[in-house]
Design a protein around this motif. Sequence first.
Motif, PDB file in Angstrom:
ATOM      1  N   GLU A   3       0.935  -1.081  -0.363  1.00  0.00           N
ATOM      2  CA  GLU A   3       0.412   0.458   0.138  1.00  0.00           C
ATOM      3  C   GLU A   3       1.066   1.220   0.179  1.00  0.00           C
ATOM      4  OE1 GLU A   3      -4.080  -0.346   3.241  1.00  0.00           O
ATOM      5  OE2 GLU A   3      -2.276  -1.577   3.278  1.00  0.00           O
ATOM      6  N   PRO A   4       0.603   2.451  -0.898  1.00  0.00           N
ATOM      7  CA  PRO A   4       1.366   3.239  -0.820  1.00  0.00           C
ATOM      8  C   PRO A   4       0.922   4.299   0.560  1.00  0.00           C
ATOM      9  CG  PRO A   4      -0.849   4.101  -1.540  1.00  0.00           C
ATOM     10  CD  PRO A   4      -0.812   2.513  -1.540  1.00  0.00           C
ATOM     11  N   PRO A   5       2.145   4.821   1.266  1.00  0.00           N
ATOM     12  CA  PRO A   5       2.433   5.828   1.973  1.00  0.00           C
ATOM     13  C   PRO A   5       0.886   6.419   2.604  1.00  0.00           C
ATOM     14  CG  PRO A   5       4.119   6.308   1.146  1.00  0.00           C
ATOM     15  CD  PRO A   5       3.577   5.464  -0.154  1.00  0.00           C
ATOM     16  N   LEU A   6       0.913   6.602   3.505  1.00  0.00           N
ATOM     17  CA  LEU A   6      -0.271   7.391   3.740  1.00  0.00           C
ATOM     18  C   LEU A   6       0.350   8.593   3.855  1.00  0.00           C
ATOM     19  CD1 LEU A   6      -2.647   6.635   7.173  1.00  0.00           C
ATOM     20  CD2 LEU A   6      -3.285   5.593   4.755  1.00  0.00           C
ATOM     21  N   THR A   7       1.404   9.696   4.349  1.00  0.00           N
ATOM     22  CA  THR A   7       2.225  10.756   3.460  1.00  0.00           C
ATOM     23  C   THR A   7       3.516  11.009   2.816  1.00  0.00           C
ATOM     24  OG1 THR A   7       3.202  10.958   5.915  1.00  0.00           O
ATOM     25  CG2 THR A   7       0.897  11.892   6.196  1.00  0.00           C
ATOM     26  N   PRO A   8       3.623  11.557   2.491  1.00  0.00           N
ATOM     27  CA  PRO A   8       4.947  11.825   1.330  1.00  0.00           C
ATOM     28  C   PRO A   8       5.820  11.140   2.391  1.00  0.00           C
ATOM     29  CG  PRO A   8       3.611  13.364   1.029  1.00  0.00           C
ATOM     30  CD  PRO A   8       2.698  12.896   2.001  1.00  0.00           C
ATOM     31  N   VAL A   9       7.447  10.474   1.978  1.00  0.00           N
ATOM     32  CA  VAL A   9       8.023   9.936   2.863  1.00  0.00           C
ATOM     33  C   VAL A   9       8.983  11.148   3.566  1.00  0.00           C
ATOM     34  CG1 VAL A   9       8.123   7.822   1.881  1.00  0.00           C
ATOM     35  CG2 VAL A   9       9.285   9.382   0.490  1.00  0.00           C
ATOM     36  N   ASP A  10       8.702  12.483   2.962  1.00  0.00           N
ATOM     37  CA  ASP A  10       9.557  13.997   3.581  1.00  0.00           C
ATOM     38  C   ASP A  10       8.878  14.448   4.424  1.00  0.00           C
ATOM     39  OD1 ASP A  10       7.687  14.024   1.775  1.00  0.00           O
ATOM     40  OD2 ASP A  10       9.277  15.757   0.248  1.00  0.00           O
ATOM     41  N   ARG A  11       8.360  13.241   4.369  1.00  0.00           N
ATOM     42  CA  ARG A  11       6.902  13.768   5.786  1.00  0.00           C
ATOM     43  C   ARG A  11       7.168  13.398   6.733  1.00  0.00           C
ATOM     44  NH1 ARG A  11       1.641  16.910   4.063  1.00  0.00           N
ATOM     45  NH2 ARG A  11       1.281  17.187   6.611  1.00  0.00           N
ATOM     46  N   PRO A  12       7.099  14.311   8.676  1.00  0.00           N
ATOM     47  CA  PRO A  12       7.257  13.570   9.992  1.00  0.00           C
ATOM     48  C   PRO A  12       5.725  12.030   9.405  1.00  0.00           C
ATOM     49  CG  PRO A  12       7.590  15.713  10.200  1.00  0.00           C
ATOM     50  CD  PRO A  12       7.218  15.770   8.068  1.00  0.00           C
ATOM     51  N   ALA A  13       6.179  11.608   9.926  1.00  0.00           N
ATOM     52  CA  ALA A  13       5.414  10.313  10.399  1.00  0.00           C
ATOM     53  C   ALA A  13       4.823  10.773  12.063  1.00  0.00           C
ATOM     54  CB  ALA A  13       5.936   9.143  10.552  1.00  0.00           C
ATOM     55  N   LEU A  14       5.006  11.186  12.518  1.00  0.00           N
ATOM     56  CA  LEU A  14       4.495  11.790  13.693  1.00  0.00           C
ATOM     57  C   LEU A  14       4.032  13.373  14.340  1.00  0.00           C
ATOM     58  CD1 LEU A  14       2.354  11.657  16.398  1.00  0.00           C
ATOM     59  CD2 LEU A  14       4.818  10.721  17.753  1.00  0.00           C
ATOM     60  N   VAL A  15       2.923  14.294  13.930  1.00  0.00           N
ATOM     61  CA  VAL A  15       3.484  15.233  14.860  1.00  0.00           C
ATOM     62  C   VAL A  15       2.454  16.310  15.701  1.00  0.00           C
ATOM     63  CG1 VAL A  15       3.083  18.240  13.896  1.00  0.00           C
ATOM     64  CG2 VAL A  15       4.060  16.401  12.014  1.00  0.00           C
ATOM     65  N   VAL A  16       2.993  16.729  16.519  1.00  0.00           N
ATOM     66  CA  VAL A  16       2.592  16.663  17.717  1.00  0.00           C
ATOM     67  C   VAL A  16       2.385  18.628  18.329  1.00  0.00           C
ATOM     68  CG1 VAL A  16       1.749  15.910  20.079  1.00  0.00           C
ATOM     69  CG2 VAL A  16       2.291  14.517  19.152  1.00  0.00           C
ATOM     70  N   ALA A  17       1.736  18.522  18.600  1.00  0.00           N
ATOM     71  CA  ALA A  17       1.671  20.464  18.411  1.00  0.00           C
ATOM     72  C   ALA A  17       0.718  20.639  19.472  1.00  0.00           C
ATOM     73  CB  ALA A  17       1.207  21.565  17.652  1.00  0.00           C
ATOM     74  N   GLY A  18       1.232  20.919  20.440  1.00  0.00           N
ATOM     75  CA  GLY A  18      -0.083  22.283  21.720  1.00  0.00           C
ATOM     76  C   GLY A  18      -1.166  21.293  22.526  1.00  0.00           C
ATOM     77  N   LEU A  19      -0.184  19.819  23.025  1.00  0.00           N
ATOM     78  CA  LEU A  19      -1.299  19.205  23.521  1.00  0.00           C
ATOM     79  C   LEU A  19      -0.744  19.173  24.617  1.00  0.00           C
ATOM     80  CD1 LEU A  19      -2.475  16.179  22.525  1.00  0.00           C
ATOM     81  CD2 LEU A  19      -0.515  15.152  23.582  1.00  0.00           C
ATOM     82  N   VAL A  20      -2.909  18.653  25.028  1.00  0.00           N
ATOM     83  CA  VAL A  20      -3.142  19.202  26.641  1.00  0.00           C
ATOM     84  C   VAL A  20      -3.888  17.889  26.621  1.00  0.00           C
ATOM     85  CG1 VAL A  20      -4.096  20.592  27.949  1.00  0.00           C
ATOM     86  CG2 VAL A  20      -3.419  21.646  26.683  1.00  0.00           C
ATOM     87  N   LYS A  21      -3.496  17.068  28.189  1.00  0.00           N
ATOM     88  CA  LYS A  21      -4.638  16.323  28.054  1.00  0.00           C
ATOM     89  C   LYS A  21      -4.775  16.489  30.403  1.00  0.00           C
ATOM     90  CE  LYS A  21      -6.983  12.743  29.067  1.00  0.00           C
ATOM     91  NZ  LYS A  21      -8.107  12.720  28.234  1.00  0.00           N
ATOM     92  N   ARG A  22      -6.240  16.914  30.380  1.00  0.00           N
ATOM     93  CA  ARG A  22      -6.584  16.744  31.591  1.00  0.00           C
ATOM     94  C   ARG A  22      -6.766  15.962  32.419  1.00  0.00           C
ATOM     95  NH1 ARG A  22      -7.585  21.905  29.142  1.00  0.00           N
ATOM     96  NH2 ARG A  22      -6.181  23.949  29.715  1.00  0.00           N
ATOM     97  N   TYR A  23      -6.510  15.876  34.013  1.00  0.00           N
ATOM     98  CA  TYR A  23      -7.526  14.737  34.990  1.00  0.00           C
ATOM     99  C   TYR A  23      -7.413  15.950  35.989  1.00  0.00           C
ATOM    100  CZ  TYR A  23      -5.574  11.289  32.138  1.00  0.00           C
ATOM    101  OH  TYR A  23      -5.375  10.085  30.790  1.00  0.00           O
ATOM    102  N   GLY A  24      -9.411  15.950  35.742  1.00  0.00           N
ATOM    103  CA  GLY A  24      -9.648  16.917  36.625  1.00  0.00           C
ATOM    104  C   GLY A  24      -8.928  18.342  36.981  1.00  0.00           C
ATOM    105  N   ASP A  25      -8.346  18.746  37.230  1.00  0.00           N
ATOM    106  CA  ASP A  25      -8.170  20.531  37.311  1.00  0.00           C
ATOM    107  C   ASP A  25      -6.678  20.746  36.906  1.00  0.00           C
ATOM    108  OD1 ASP A  25     -10.100  22.100  38.347  1.00  0.00           O
ATOM    109  OD2 ASP A  25      -9.542  21.466  40.609  1.00  0.00           O
ATOM    110  N   ARG A  26      -5.452  18.932  37.130  1.00  0.00           N
ATOM    111  CA  ARG A  26      -4.501  18.628  36.750  1.00  0.00           C
ATOM    112  C   ARG A  26      -4.074  18.288  35.309  1.00  0.00           C
ATOM    113  NH1 ARG A  26      -0.415  14.755  37.240  1.00  0.00           N
ATOM    114  NH2 ARG A  26      -1.760  13.100  37.473  1.00  0.00           N
ATOM    115  N   ALA A  27      -3.314  19.367  34.990  1.00  0.00           N
ATOM    116  CA  ALA A  27      -2.439  18.737  33.385  1.00  0.00           C
ATOM    117  C   ALA A  27      -1.734  18.183  32.956  1.00  0.00           C
ATOM    118  CB  ALA A  27      -2.451  20.499  32.560  1.00  0.00           C
ATOM    119  N   VAL A  28      -1.675  16.972  33.163  1.00  0.00           N
ATOM    120  CA  VAL A  28      -0.770  16.021  33.103  1.00  0.00           C
ATOM    121  C   VAL A  28      -0.268  15.331  31.500  1.00  0.00           C
ATOM    122  CG1 VAL A  28      -1.946  13.650  34.137  1.00  0.00           C
ATOM    123  CG2 VAL A  28      -2.159  13.962  31.546  1.00  0.00           C
ATOM    124  N   VAL A  29      -0.677  16.653  31.134  1.00  0.00           N
ATOM    125  CA  VAL A  29       0.033  17.642  29.440  1.00  0.00           C
ATOM    126  C   VAL A  29      -0.044  18.653  29.309  1.00  0.00           C
ATOM    127  CG1 VAL A  29       0.529  16.528  26.878  1.00  0.00           C
ATOM    128  CG2 VAL A  29      -0.039  14.519  28.563  1.00  0.00           C
TER     129      VAL A  29
END
Length: 313
Positions: A3-29
């Motif tokens: 199968e062809p790749p989902l993104t071009p091979v010259d682009r990153p496989a994973l990009v995470v930007a400004g990720l936030v995850k909270r549990y209650g009032d606490r931001a663990v990410v």
Amino acid sequence: MSEPPLTPVDRPALVVAGLVKRYGDRAVVDSLDLVADRGAVTAVLGPNGAGKTTTLEICEGLRSADAGTVQVLGRAPHDQALRSRVGVMLQEGGVYGSVTPREALRHAASLYRQAHPVADLIETLGLGEVATVPTRRLSGGQRQRLGVALAIVGRPELVFLDEPSAGLDPQSRRAVWDLINALRAAGVAVVLTTHYLEEAEQLADHVVIVDHGRTIASGRPQDLVATAASSVLRFTTEPGLDVTMLQERLPAVSTVAETTPGTYLVTTARLADAITQVTSWCADNGVSPTSINSEQRTLEDVFLDLTGEELRS
């Protein structure tokens, strides 16, 4: 036909930007950024509770983010098209205790169009002697190796490995390292977490250091080491030297301290100049060192500088 790749091979496989995850009032990410390229090993490092596992679980589609963006092979983590393209090593293995390694791998291989031959994975990861043993009877190291095998059996374009060499003996660790290097050579993006800083230094093309849910440093291991004071010089002689006078002779951005009576530690980015100045200063002041040794700084030194040395629960 592959199968062809989902993104071009010259682009990153994973990009995470400004990720936030909270549990209650606490931001663990908390506004975390992360990029992983194809054909490269990206090591995500951090103390316990830094947010590493939560981040990867969001990237794997196992948890949902509260804010920020995550692109996995150009798609959202929950996209069904990623199932055959992404491999995941789970912390707990995800295999029923009564199932044998061979059965688990055969079942996993049946879910993919072009899976790795099961026999090859069993041989590569040294599982031959336990291939027909129920998983509940495997040692921790054997379960780790099975977890790695299950993560890559489908020939993924991106694979997440959570502590892949935890609990392994040196021979098994070397086999896993060789396998990771082979994945990189085949163009696979490998994202791993590890508490073995030597492992990250040996394997990683790119390191991301996370603490309190944020990215606090990233770059090539050698560059991260070079940005810190990259070497230390340790010498022993009589106690009570005037380290203030010695400090004045040292290259800029160097420090000196008497760590124990008669033992002195110089931290410097210019090791050769520091050695020259220390020996010259000692000669000028009638001081005879009984030993003098230089030590290159490591990724572990940088990690501890950034995250501190206190124990984390």
